[in-house]
Design a protein around this motif. Sequence first.
Motif, PDB file in Angstrom:
ATOM      1  N   ALA A  19      48.731  22.815  88.516  1.00 44.86           N
ATOM      2  CA  ALA A  19      47.963  23.755  89.320  1.00 44.86           C
ATOM      3  C   ALA A  19      46.519  23.289  89.475  1.00 44.86           C
ATOM      4  N   THR A  20      45.996  23.366  90.682  1.00 45.44           N
ATOM      5  CA  THR A  20      44.627  22.917  90.960  1.00 45.44           C
ATOM      6  C   THR A  20      43.708  24.065  91.339  1.00 45.44           C
ATOM      7  N   GLY A  21      44.256  25.267  91.480  1.00 46.41           N
ATOM      8  CA  GLY A  21      43.443  26.414  91.830  1.00 46.41           C
ATOM      9  C   GLY A  21      42.917  27.123  90.593  1.00 46.41           C
ATOM     10  N   THR A  22      42.422  28.345  90.808  1.00 43.70           N
ATOM     11  CA  THR A  22      41.845  29.152  89.734  1.00 43.70           C
ATOM     12  C   THR A  22      42.595  30.465  89.623  1.00 43.70           C
ATOM     13  N   ILE A  23      42.940  30.844  88.408  1.00 42.21           N
ATOM     14  CA  ILE A  23      43.566  32.145  88.176  1.00 42.21           C
ATOM     15  C   ILE A  23      42.514  33.083  87.612  1.00 42.21           C
ATOM     16  N   ARG A  24      42.340  34.223  88.252  1.00 42.98           N
ATOM     17  CA  ARG A  24      41.400  35.224  87.764  1.00 42.98           C
ATOM     18  C   ARG A  24      41.830  36.595  88.257  1.00 42.98           C
ATOM     19  N   ARG A  25      41.235  37.604  87.666  1.00 49.84           N
ATOM     20  CA  ARG A  25      41.527  38.977  88.088  1.00 49.84           C
ATOM     21  C   ARG A  25      40.928  39.223  89.468  1.00 49.84           C
ATOM     22  N   LEU A  26      41.652  39.967  90.279  1.00 49.24           N
ATOM     23  CA  LEU A  26      41.164  40.348  91.602  1.00 49.24           C
ATOM     24  C   LEU A  26      40.612  41.765  91.534  1.00 49.24           C
ATOM     25  N   TRP A  27      39.492  41.974  92.209  1.00 52.40           N
ATOM     26  CA  TRP A  27      38.786  43.248  92.157  1.00 52.40           C
ATOM     27  C   TRP A  27      39.063  44.051  93.424  1.00 52.40           C
ATOM     28  N   PRO A  28      38.754  45.363  93.420  1.00 56.88           N
ATOM     29  CA  PRO A  28      39.066  46.220  94.571  1.00 56.88           C
ATOM     30  C   PRO A  28      38.573  45.690  95.913  1.00 56.88           C
ATOM     31  N   THR A  29      37.433  45.008  95.921  1.00 57.07           N
ATOM     32  CA  THR A  29      36.898  44.483  97.175  1.00 57.07           C
ATOM     33  C   THR A  29      37.716  43.317  97.718  1.00 57.07           C
ATOM     34  N   GLU A  30      38.657  42.814  96.914  1.00 56.74           N
ATOM     35  CA  GLU A  30      39.446  41.656  97.313  1.00 56.74           C
ATOM     36  C   GLU A  30      40.896  42.002  97.637  1.00 56.74           C
ATOM     37  N   ILE A  31      41.216  43.279  97.710  1.00 54.43           N
ATOM     38  CA  ILE A  31      42.597  43.690  97.944  1.00 54.43           C
ATOM     39  C   ILE A  31      43.138  43.140  99.264  1.00 54.43           C
ATOM     40  N   SER A  32      42.266  42.986 100.257  1.00 55.14           N
ATOM     41  CA  SER A  32      42.729  42.454 101.542  1.00 55.14           C
ATOM     42  C   SER A  32      43.303  41.052 101.395  1.00 55.14           C
ATOM     43  N   LYS A  33      42.807  40.293 100.399  1.00 58.09           N
ATOM     44  CA  LYS A  33      43.330  38.951 100.164  1.00 58.09           C
ATOM     45  C   LYS A  33      44.783  39.002  99.697  1.00 58.09           C
ATOM     46  N   VAL A  34      45.124  40.057  98.966  1.00 51.54           N
ATOM     47  CA  VAL A  34      46.504  40.221  98.519  1.00 51.54           C
ATOM     48  C   VAL A  34      47.414  40.448  99.720  1.00 51.54           C
ATOM     49  N   GLY A  35      46.962  41.283 100.645  1.00 54.28           N
ATOM     50  CA  GLY A  35      47.745  41.511 101.856  1.00 54.28           C
ATOM     51  C   GLY A  35      47.945  40.242 102.653  1.00 54.28           C
ATOM     52  N   ASP A  36      46.892  39.451 102.796  1.00 60.54           N
ATOM     53  CA  ASP A  36      47.003  38.180 103.515  1.00 60.54           C
ATOM     54  C   ASP A  36      48.012  37.264 102.841  1.00 60.54           C
ATOM     55  N   HIS A  37      47.970  37.240 101.508  1.00 60.95           N
ATOM     56  CA  HIS A  37      48.921  36.410 100.756  1.00 60.95           C
ATOM     57  C   HIS A  37      50.363  36.861 100.992  1.00 60.95           C
ATOM     58  N   LEU A  38      50.594  38.153 100.884  1.00 64.11           N
ATOM     59  CA  LEU A  38      51.955  38.666 101.043  1.00 64.11           C
ATOM     60  C   LEU A  38      52.489  38.415 102.455  1.00 64.11           C
ATOM     61  N   VAL A 182      35.971  37.729  78.505  1.00 64.38           N
ATOM     62  CA  VAL A 182      35.218  36.590  79.019  1.00 64.38           C
ATOM     63  C   VAL A 182      35.738  36.180  80.386  1.00 64.38           C
ATOM     64  N   GLU A 183      37.057  36.093  80.532  1.00 63.22           N
ATOM     65  CA  GLU A 183      37.633  35.707  81.817  1.00 63.22           C
ATOM     66  C   GLU A 183      37.288  36.715  82.911  1.00 63.22           C
ATOM     67  N   ASP A 184      37.333  38.004  82.567  1.00 65.54           N
ATOM     68  CA  ASP A 184      37.009  39.027  83.560  1.00 65.54           C
ATOM     69  C   ASP A 184      35.545  38.928  83.987  1.00 65.54           C
ATOM     70  N   ARG A 185      34.673  38.654  83.041  1.00 65.64           N
ATOM     71  CA  ARG A 185      33.247  38.536  83.370  1.00 65.64           C
ATOM     72  C   ARG A 185      33.011  37.354  84.304  1.00 65.64           C
ATOM     73  N   VAL A 186      33.606  36.215  83.957  1.00 67.88           N
ATOM     74  CA  VAL A 186      33.469  35.029  84.803  1.00 67.88           C
ATOM     75  C   VAL A 186      34.120  35.274  86.165  1.00 67.88           C
ATOM     76  N   GLY A 187      35.301  35.893  86.150  1.00 64.88           N
ATOM     77  CA  GLY A 187      36.003  36.169  87.403  1.00 64.88           C
ATOM     78  C   GLY A 187      35.214  37.084  88.316  1.00 64.88           C
ATOM     79  N   PHE A 188      34.547  38.090  87.738  1.00 67.16           N
ATOM     80  CA  PHE A 188      33.741  39.008  88.546  1.00 67.16           C
ATOM     81  C   PHE A 188      32.576  38.269  89.181  1.00 67.16           C
ATOM     82  N   MET A 189      31.955  37.390  88.420  1.00 68.47           N
ATOM     83  CA  MET A 189      30.843  36.610  88.960  1.00 68.47           C
ATOM     84  C   MET A 189      31.319  35.706  90.097  1.00 68.47           C
TER      85      MET A 189
END
Length: 209
Positions: A19-38, A182-189
């Motif tokens: 894997a070459t991408g990044t795994i992180r938590r998605l926040w409410p402002t990014e929900i549209s990205k989930v729709g695009d993915h689906l 820690v991951e959530d903090r970095v992911g939010f940033m």
Amino acid sequence: MNTLQTTPSPAPRKTSSKATGTIRRLWPTEISKVGDHLLRLDKESRRDRFAHAVTDSFITDYASRLGDQGSIVYGYIVDGHVRAVAEMRKLGDHWGTEAEAAFSVEKEYQDQGVGSDLMGRIVRAARNRGLQRLYMSCLAQNTKIQAIARKYEAQLRLEYGEVIGEIIPEAADYLSMFAEAVEDRVGFMMAVLELQTRMAKAVDMRAAG
């Protein structure tokens, strides 16, 4: 109800070598990205995700309600686009001792360890919230997600043509709580920086136009 045989497996990997991408938590402002993915999922991947054929309008409606359900969502992000998603949803109106997980990976990113890494994030999230059982379901022919579930010692059973997986997370400890925090903090940033970048590009495009 039939129980499918499982075999012990090594501890799940923290990261994937492919894997070459990044795994992180998605926040409410990014929900549209989930729709695009689906919406980008091919016919087979859509069926694997929802256990039946679904239309674009169904997916759009589903994604629009995702933020209201209080789900915990992780995404696999490549160049700003969500290419895979893991969701953990509460069973009922409130978080209790059980939850349900669901996964989707776009065709070109399958077989690269992404699903396994996403499963690890969801299992840890369940563990840190004191959940006693994490359920997932898939079609009987979806052997990929079943193999991933077995890595996390899931007990699988066959019910009416679907496979139901049940994972009992370990109790949370300091390390698991600290790692998620820690991951959530970095992911939010990272999410904030991506939002600022998109806004800056939009402003530049309007100025150029």
